[in-house]
Design a protein around this motif. Sequence first.
Motif, PDB file in Angstrom:
ATOM      1  N   MET A 214       0.893  -1.375  -0.209  1.00  0.00           N
ATOM      2  CA  MET A 214       0.060  -0.103   0.180  1.00  0.00           C
ATOM      3  C   MET A 214       0.771   1.091  -0.063  1.00  0.00           C
ATOM      4  N   ARG A 215       0.580   2.151  -0.941  1.00  0.00           N
ATOM      5  CA  ARG A 215       1.689   3.318  -1.099  1.00  0.00           C
ATOM      6  C   ARG A 215       0.747   4.591   0.039  1.00  0.00           C
ATOM      7  N   ARG A 216       1.633   5.485   0.291  1.00  0.00           N
ATOM      8  CA  ARG A 216       1.315   6.621   1.057  1.00  0.00           C
ATOM      9  C   ARG A 216      -0.186   7.239   0.913  1.00  0.00           C
ATOM     10  N   LYS A 217      -0.572   7.413  -0.316  1.00  0.00           N
ATOM     11  CA  LYS A 217      -1.747   7.868  -0.750  1.00  0.00           C
ATOM     12  C   LYS A 217      -2.851   7.028  -0.427  1.00  0.00           C
ATOM     13  N   GLU A 218      -2.552   5.646  -0.628  1.00  0.00           N
ATOM     14  CA  GLU A 218      -3.570   4.654  -0.521  1.00  0.00           C
ATOM     15  C   GLU A 218      -3.692   4.561   1.324  1.00  0.00           C
TER      16      GLU A 218
ATOM     17  N   LEU B 176      -0.664   0.313   9.363  1.00  0.00           N
ATOM     18  CA  LEU B 176      -1.021   0.746   7.802  1.00  0.00           C
ATOM     19  C   LEU B 176       0.207  -0.312   7.074  1.00  0.00           C
ATOM     20  N   LEU B 177       1.121  -1.056   8.123  1.00  0.00           N
ATOM     21  CA  LEU B 177       2.239  -1.836   7.338  1.00  0.00           C
ATOM     22  C   LEU B 177       1.921  -3.231   7.791  1.00  0.00           C
ATOM     23  N   PRO B 178       2.026  -4.084   6.768  1.00  0.00           N
ATOM     24  CA  PRO B 178       1.579  -5.434   7.288  1.00  0.00           C
ATOM     25  C   PRO B 178       3.057  -6.325   8.012  1.00  0.00           C
ATOM     26  N   LEU B 179       2.430  -6.892   9.128  1.00  0.00           N
ATOM     27  CA  LEU B 179       3.549  -7.713   9.852  1.00  0.00           C
ATOM     28  C   LEU B 179       3.964  -8.853   9.022  1.00  0.00           C
ATOM     29  N   PRO B 180       5.318  -9.510   9.628  1.00  0.00           N
ATOM     30  CA  PRO B 180       5.948 -10.578   8.825  1.00  0.00           C
ATOM     31  C   PRO B 180       4.790 -11.647   8.792  1.00  0.00           C
TER      32      PRO B 180
END
Length: 553
Positions: free
Chosen positions: A1-5, A160-164
């Motif tokens: 996912m990008r920052r805009k998303e 907003l970021l996926p975990l491993p």
Amino acid sequence: MRRKEFKDFVEELRSKGLEPYAYKWDRTHTANQLQEIYRHLANGEESSGENDNVSVAGRIIARRAFGKLAFLTLRDDSGTIQLYCEKERLLNDQFDQLKTLVDIGDILGASGSMKRTEKGKASNLSFGGIYYPEVSCVRVVPLRELSVVVNSFGILTKSLLPLPDKYHGLTDVDKRYRQRYVDMIANPEVADVFRRRAKIVSEIRKTVESLGFIEVETPVLQGAAGGAEARPFVTYHNSLGRDLYLRIATELHLKRMLVGGFEKVYEIGRIFRNEGISTRHNPEFTTIEMYEAYSDYQSMMNMAEEVVTRCALAVHGKLTIDYQGVEISLERPWRRETMHNLVKETTGINFHDLGNDLKVAKEVTLKALGTGLDNKDKSAIEASPSLGNLLNEVFEIAVEPKLLQPTFVLDYPIEISPLAKPHRSHASLTERFELFICGRELANAFSELTDPLDQRARLEDQVRQHNEKRAAAVSETSTANEDSKKNDDNSYEVTLDDDFLTALEYGMPPASGMGLGIDRLVMLLTNSASIRDVIAFPALKLQHSIIAAGQTD
């Protein structure tokens, strides 16, 4: 996912009346407290008392949702607890929000009653999300698990970021150290190391203070980086218009405290040395240094045993520990042996019989150690400027790696011990010891040198020797590029700490002092192979291209 998303998703949540970054949450219990308080609940039993509405908060590490039921595993600093979510119990459309908006990695607050779930039917359930070690892969609905039956919840922080992922985890060693926060989320045992570290530091402090030591603070920025022979970090103070050095030891300022009238002082502090990085070395590390008036280095051996054994008992409850497959016994007393005898025992070389002929001593040493020497060790032996330096080189090459069980190595050569008192029985030696466990130096201690004239002469000689090496290095690298000059180990300037010598002239009482490496002690007591494993944010090489997943513009 990008920052805009990211931005669009956050705005969508807010448009639905959901604030993805809350200000607070009123928590009544930790996960561990609930596990303890409600351990008596029988299978299928739910708490029904007036005071049994609980509120928890933590990170979601597993998620299973199907039909009108959802199970989440929440982890806080104390442990884990299951959240049992039924559509009928949640108001309005909260259940749908939970299924569609709550993801693994989110930090959630939840309120409800307590219940021990009954056995579920795994064959009727589908698995989604990330798997973590706390949740068994044999079943999807945990069997008879204590749970918070959720009647309301709130997203406290949206991840907003996926975990491993569940199978591979965070296995890139370099990334684990760079993103320690992710490492601790994905590998809970990592956080346990730092909890044990905190316990060890606390136990050290309690031990020395129970013996009458007072904690003091000394400058990190110093005019002369004294107290050890190591390359300092140099900075510049604009207002003072001068270079300052990050300390390479706390020693000289703590001794000033003894001059000032304190009799037992210590400091737990960060030390900075502009040297190489390895499994044993980090440019900044933590030590405890302590100084006791009217005592000698024998006293500090007892102190070292006391500190280490108390820490071992605090962490393990016993004095026999495993370190990297080796059983270590910390039962007192520990072995005490001179450097000369250990070298003779291991190599057959008796330095007492070699006289003062350095050339002959080097020939005997090279013959005794044989063809097993690598070029680096052979060069170090050939370059030794004195018998004392040669003895130390042989010790480091042949003896040190074999000192697995706790051993005090006594009576170091005077040439490599500029701050230690001359030995009462051997003029060429000092009253100094180093403590070795698992082939690693853990502590260094002296009967402290209090003669200001002797101390000045030794420090001036140390400065002179360094400046000679520096001049030779500058001459050799005069045609080399700037990077080579910067990386040369002898390229830095050494200055004399005149104020310390002035303090000694006022008179310092007889004293012993010791520095103990806290990072290495934590390594030993947590079975950690590398110093990076026990420092939360170790120094790492610069990444020239850091493009983290999901962080592109």
